[in-house]
Motif scaffolding. Structure first.
Motif, PDB file in Angstrom:
ATOM      1  N   ALA A   1       5.211  21.021 -42.772  1.00  0.00           N
ATOM      2  CA  ALA A   1       5.370  20.116 -41.631  1.00  0.00           C
ATOM      3  C   ALA A   1       4.664  20.651 -40.388  1.00  0.00           C
ATOM      4  N   PHE A   2       4.721  21.983 -40.189  1.00  0.00           N
ATOM      5  CA  PHE A   2       4.115  22.576 -39.002  1.00  0.00           C
ATOM      6  C   PHE A   2       2.593  22.552 -39.079  1.00  0.00           C
ATOM      7  N   ARG A   3       2.037  22.755 -40.266  1.00  0.00           N
ATOM      8  CA  ARG A   3       0.598  22.881 -40.419  1.00  0.00           C
ATOM      9  C   ARG A   3      -0.100  21.584 -40.796  1.00  0.00           C
ATOM     10  N   SER A   4       0.645  20.589 -41.294  1.00  0.00           N
ATOM     11  CA  SER A   4       0.029  19.338 -41.742  1.00  0.00           C
ATOM     12  C   SER A   4       0.484  18.169 -40.876  1.00  0.00           C
ATOM     13  N   PRO A   5      -0.402  17.632 -40.028  1.00  0.00           N
ATOM     14  CA  PRO A   5      -0.027  16.476 -39.204  1.00  0.00           C
ATOM     15  C   PRO A   5       0.357  15.258 -40.037  1.00  0.00           C
ATOM     16  N   GLU A   6      -0.319  15.084 -41.190  1.00  0.00           N
ATOM     17  CA  GLU A   6      -0.026  13.922 -42.030  1.00  0.00           C
ATOM     18  C   GLU A   6       1.404  13.978 -42.572  1.00  0.00           C
ATOM     19  N   LEU A   7       1.806  15.147 -43.057  1.00  0.00           N
ATOM     20  CA  LEU A   7       3.178  15.290 -43.564  1.00  0.00           C
ATOM     21  C   LEU A   7       4.197  15.178 -42.435  1.00  0.00           C
ATOM     22  N   ARG A   8       3.846  15.698 -41.271  1.00  0.00           N
ATOM     23  CA  ARG A   8       4.757  15.628 -40.135  1.00  0.00           C
ATOM     24  C   ARG A   8       5.026  14.177 -39.750  1.00  0.00           C
ATOM     25  N   VAL A   9       3.979  13.362 -39.741  1.00  0.00           N
ATOM     26  CA  VAL A   9       4.140  11.934 -39.442  1.00  0.00           C
ATOM     27  C   VAL A   9       4.980  11.251 -40.513  1.00  0.00           C
ATOM     28  N   ALA A  10       4.729  11.610 -41.787  1.00  0.00           N
ATOM     29  CA  ALA A  10       5.492  11.009 -42.890  1.00  0.00           C
ATOM     30  C   ALA A  10       6.972  11.365 -42.788  1.00  0.00           C
ATOM     31  N   PHE A  11       7.271  12.619 -42.441  1.00  0.00           N
ATOM     32  CA  PHE A  11       8.670  13.032 -42.274  1.00  0.00           C
ATOM     33  C   PHE A  11       9.337  12.238 -41.150  1.00  0.00           C
ATOM     34  N   LYS A  12       8.624  12.064 -40.035  1.00  0.00           N
ATOM     35  CA  LYS A  12       9.195  11.332 -38.904  1.00  0.00           C
ATOM     36  C   LYS A  12       9.496   9.884 -39.284  1.00  0.00           C
ATOM     37  N   LYS A  13       8.588   9.271 -40.035  1.00  0.00           N
ATOM     38  CA  LYS A  13       8.802   7.887 -40.472  1.00  0.00           C
ATOM     39  C   LYS A  13      10.021   7.786 -41.377  1.00  0.00           C
ATOM     40  N   MET A  14      10.169   8.748 -42.281  1.00  0.00           N
ATOM     41  CA  MET A  14      11.321   8.727 -43.190  1.00  0.00           C
ATOM     42  C   MET A  14      12.618   8.871 -42.422  1.00  0.00           C
ATOM     43  N   VAL A  15      12.656   9.782 -41.451  1.00  0.00           N
ATOM     44  CA  VAL A  15      13.873  10.011 -40.670  1.00  0.00           C
ATOM     45  C   VAL A  15      14.209   8.791 -39.825  1.00  0.00           C
ATOM     46  N   ILE A  16      13.185   8.211 -39.174  1.00  0.00           N
ATOM     47  CA  ILE A  16      13.418   7.052 -38.322  1.00  0.00           C
ATOM     48  C   ILE A  16      13.875   5.851 -39.127  1.00  0.00           C
ATOM     49  N   CYS A  17      13.248   5.612 -40.288  1.00  0.00           N
ATOM     50  CA  CYS A  17      13.637   4.480 -41.131  1.00  0.00           C
ATOM     51  C   CYS A  17      15.071   4.630 -41.634  1.00  0.00           C
TER      52      CYS A  17
END
Length: 297
Positions: A277-293
């Motif tokens: 999550a810290f090193r990959s912006p793409e995964l970080r965005v995906a994690f945020k979307k999952m949490v928000i949804c």
């Protein structure tokens, strides 16, 4: 491994007599909590890749392979705690046939976690090497189909090796082979990394620079490798000492940290997703979307 754990129980009293270091005992709740967190975090990684087509590339397939390895390591401890609880409650016959079979399955998960982690890191290192030095041919060389074939072969080999190691774990040569795999595979990965960074330095002198994203991926995997060594090396050293010098007072003093080394292994599964999550912006965005949804549903 059952052989290793049984050997530890048999020599524990002798080792304590030869050493002034008391055994460090940690509450089972610590193991269980860390294992649960590790399973949930790595499950989030797998779900993030499965739900986002932009992440369904060979690089993230290899990261998922490492996440599965971490998750197996956490599941090992969860299942072990469940078996111990059932045995203490009288639902399992001590040293019975079912418990022995269950122990073999659980031990296989542990060995599979270690072998899967080493092989996944090796594949990721090779992927980063191709990405950096064969960037123009990368998408032709490393296709999703080929990546899945490599992972299928990898996990088939790891599963077969894990079952073999558990089956013959009572033989000392098996323990030697098991512990030798760790430094040999790590030596291969480290040599590849050193060669990769030396070539990167040479290329950087001849050209303006290498693609920052590619080098960022190489640095990320170096961090993953460092965490893996830090978390697993103490246990491998413990196995070697337990096999070759169980009665030595200095070895016995180190072996008193058996449970601490076990917690370190569990922590590897917790730390890796934070690195992704810290090193990959793409995964970080995906994690945020999952949490928000999930929050608004």
């Amino acid at each position: 491994m059952k052989h290793i754990l049984n050997l530890y129980e048999n020599i524990n009293s002798t080792a304590r007599n030869n050493s002034d270091c008391p055994a460090v005992i940690l509450p089972e709740e610590i193991f269980f909590t860390v294992s649960i967190v590790g399973v949930l975090e790595n499950l989030m990684v797998l779900l993030a890749v499965a739900k986002n087509k932009s992440l369904q590339s060979p690089m993230y397939f290899f990261i998922c392979s490492l996440a599965i390895s971490d998750m197996l390591g956490s599941l090992y401890k969860i299942l072990e705690n469940v078996l111990i609880t059932f045995r203490n409650m009288g639902y399992l016959e001590p040293r019975g046939s079912f418990e022995s079979t269950a122990d073999d399955v659980v031990d296989s998960l542990f060995i599979l976690s270690l072998l899967g982690s080493i092989c996944s890191l090796s594949v990721i290192a090779a992927d980063r090497y191709i990405t950096i030095f064969h960037a123009l041919q990368y998408h032709r060389i490393v296709t999703p189909h080929r990546a899945l074939i490599v992972l299928t072969v990898l996990w088939t080999g790891c599963t077969g090796s894990g079952i073999t190691i558990v089956t013959f774990s009572h033989h000392v040569p098996t323990v030697i082979v098991f512990t030798a795999l760790f430094p040999l595979m790590l030596a291969f990965i480290l040599c590849l990394y050193v060669h990769m960074f030396l070539l990167a330095r040479s290329h950087a002198r001849r050209t303006s620079s290498l693609p920052r994203a590619n080098m960022r991926g190489a640095v990320t995997l170096t961090v993953l490798l460092g965490v893996f060594i830090f978390c697993w090396a103490p246990f491998v050293l413990h196995v070697l000492l337990m096999t070759f010098c169980p009665a030595d007072p200095y070895c016995a003093c180190y072996m008193s940290l058996f449970q601490v080394n076990g917690v370190l292994i569990m922590c590897n599964a917790v730390i890796d997703p934070f690195i992704y999550a810290f090193r990959s912006p793409e995964l970080r965005v995906a994690f945020k979307k999952m949490v928000i949804c999930n929050w608004y549903q």
